[in-house]
Design a protein around this motif. Sequence first.
Motif, PDB file in Angstrom:
ATOM      1  N   PHE A  15     -95.012 -53.903 -31.267  1.00  0.00           N
ATOM      2  CA  PHE A  15     -96.197 -53.802 -31.298  1.00  0.00           C
ATOM      3  C   PHE A  15     -96.815 -53.955 -29.731  1.00  0.00           C
ATOM      4  O   PHE A  15     -97.697 -52.875 -29.295  1.00  0.00           O
ATOM      5  CB  PHE A  15     -97.125 -54.741 -31.898  1.00  0.00           C
ATOM      6  N   PRO A  16     -96.416 -54.782 -28.977  1.00  0.00           N
ATOM      7  CA  PRO A  16     -96.959 -54.655 -27.373  1.00  0.00           C
ATOM      8  C   PRO A  16     -96.704 -53.287 -26.799  1.00  0.00           C
ATOM      9  O   PRO A  16     -97.178 -52.961 -25.970  1.00  0.00           O
ATOM     10  CB  PRO A  16     -96.095 -55.796 -26.851  1.00  0.00           C
ATOM     11  N   THR A  17     -95.272 -52.813 -27.283  1.00  0.00           N
ATOM     12  CA  THR A  17     -94.781 -51.566 -26.596  1.00  0.00           C
ATOM     13  C   THR A  17     -95.746 -50.489 -26.943  1.00  0.00           C
ATOM     14  O   THR A  17     -96.306 -49.508 -26.140  1.00  0.00           O
ATOM     15  CB  THR A  17     -93.427 -51.340 -26.960  1.00  0.00           C
ATOM     16  N   LEU A  18     -96.120 -50.322 -28.203  1.00  0.00           N
ATOM     17  CA  LEU A  18     -97.207 -49.249 -28.491  1.00  0.00           C
ATOM     18  C   LEU A  18     -98.398 -49.464 -28.037  1.00  0.00           C
ATOM     19  O   LEU A  18     -98.919 -48.619 -27.936  1.00  0.00           O
ATOM     20  CB  LEU A  18     -97.133 -49.372 -30.250  1.00  0.00           C
ATOM     21  N   GLN A  19     -98.926 -50.581 -27.774  1.00  0.00           N
ATOM     22  CA  GLN A  19    -100.149 -51.020 -27.187  1.00  0.00           C
ATOM     23  C   GLN A  19     -99.817 -50.554 -26.004  1.00  0.00           C
ATOM     24  O   GLN A  19    -101.088 -49.789 -25.342  1.00  0.00           O
ATOM     25  CB  GLN A  19    -100.596 -52.392 -27.096  1.00  0.00           C
ATOM     26  N   LEU A  20     -99.109 -50.700 -25.040  1.00  0.00           N
ATOM     27  CA  LEU A  20     -98.979 -50.243 -23.689  1.00  0.00           C
ATOM     28  C   LEU A  20     -98.804 -48.678 -23.746  1.00  0.00           C
ATOM     29  O   LEU A  20     -99.381 -48.056 -22.619  1.00  0.00           O
ATOM     30  CB  LEU A  20     -97.614 -50.626 -23.026  1.00  0.00           C
ATOM     31  N   SER A  37    -100.380 -46.809 -25.939  1.00  0.00           N
ATOM     32  CA  SER A  37    -101.646 -46.127 -26.699  1.00  0.00           C
ATOM     33  C   SER A  37    -102.279 -45.205 -25.602  1.00  0.00           C
ATOM     34  O   SER A  37    -102.411 -45.431 -24.526  1.00  0.00           O
ATOM     35  CB  SER A  37    -102.434 -47.095 -27.400  1.00  0.00           C
ATOM     36  N   THR A  54    -105.682 -45.054 -25.414  1.00  0.00           N
ATOM     37  CA  THR A  54    -106.802 -45.587 -24.933  1.00  0.00           C
ATOM     38  C   THR A  54    -106.612 -46.773 -24.212  1.00  0.00           C
ATOM     39  O   THR A  54    -105.492 -47.500 -24.467  1.00  0.00           O
ATOM     40  CB  THR A  54    -107.679 -45.860 -26.156  1.00  0.00           C
ATOM     41  N   GLY A  81    -104.183 -49.382 -23.082  1.00  0.00           N
ATOM     42  CA  GLY A  81    -102.621 -48.715 -22.914  1.00  0.00           C
ATOM     43  C   GLY A  81    -102.711 -47.411 -21.975  1.00  0.00           C
ATOM     44  O   GLY A  81    -103.833 -47.049 -21.472  1.00  0.00           O
ATOM     45  N   THR A 129     -97.830 -53.176 -15.277  1.00  0.00           N
ATOM     46  CA  THR A 129     -97.165 -53.941 -16.444  1.00  0.00           C
ATOM     47  C   THR A 129     -96.116 -54.663 -16.564  1.00  0.00           C
ATOM     48  O   THR A 129     -95.670 -55.420 -17.227  1.00  0.00           O
ATOM     49  CB  THR A 129     -97.438 -52.935 -17.952  1.00  0.00           C
TER      50      THR A 129
END
Length: 243
Positions: A5-10, A12, A14, A17, A200
């Motif tokens: 989930f943190p990877t997907l947030q990075l 994203s 928007t 992200g 990041t």
Amino acid sequence: MDGLFPTLQLLSLTPPGWGGALIAGLVASLELAVGGYVLGLVIGIAAAFGKLYGGPILRDLMEIYTTLVRAVPELVLILLLYYAGTDAVNQLLALLSMPAVDISGLAAGIFVIGVVQGAYSTEVLRGAILAVSPGQIEAARAYGMSPFQVMRRVTLPAMLPHALPGLANLWMIATKDTALLAVVGFSELTLTTRQAAGTTKAYMTFYLAAGVLYLAVTLVSNLVIAVIERRAKRGTPPLGATS
């Protein structure tokens, strides 16, 4: 799953992200690649015909151009043309008592890649022109075609199947050469990836994402090139076929 989930947030699209920034960098890279490739083709066609059919001075100038560009590392050429080229333009304007201009990074980048691509395109197209049967050109001249008509109606269509493999390879090189413009601060995909990774500290995530985007461009390019090659080779006998 906790690390997914943190990877997907990075990644994203928007904020916070960086996905949208990576896509914007990819678009900038494609603009550079397409513009530089087209400019290189124009230079290559003109230089190839100049080397084959021009006078001694023109042939020598084209030979110097292709030799120098192919001999000097591309990174050195990019730095030289990017900075010295824009400075030369403004010095010329100053001699003409005209105000200096602020040349955009995109225009300068397209010019740099176009000059590099033009040298390699020249040799690819020159070889393809030499592969055209002299009888076709002689027949066209016998029909009273002008040199421009011979080039447009006979030489260019006949040389295309011979030139496509080399030109396809140059397109792939152009997409990769855009990454070198990161050294001059142009915000293409590689520079954007470096900024995202540095901010990041997720270096693996962003460099893998950039690699996937470059791979996607290559795969799509291969499909388009395959279609163009099939269309260009319609009506030509397969390699090794006998009449």
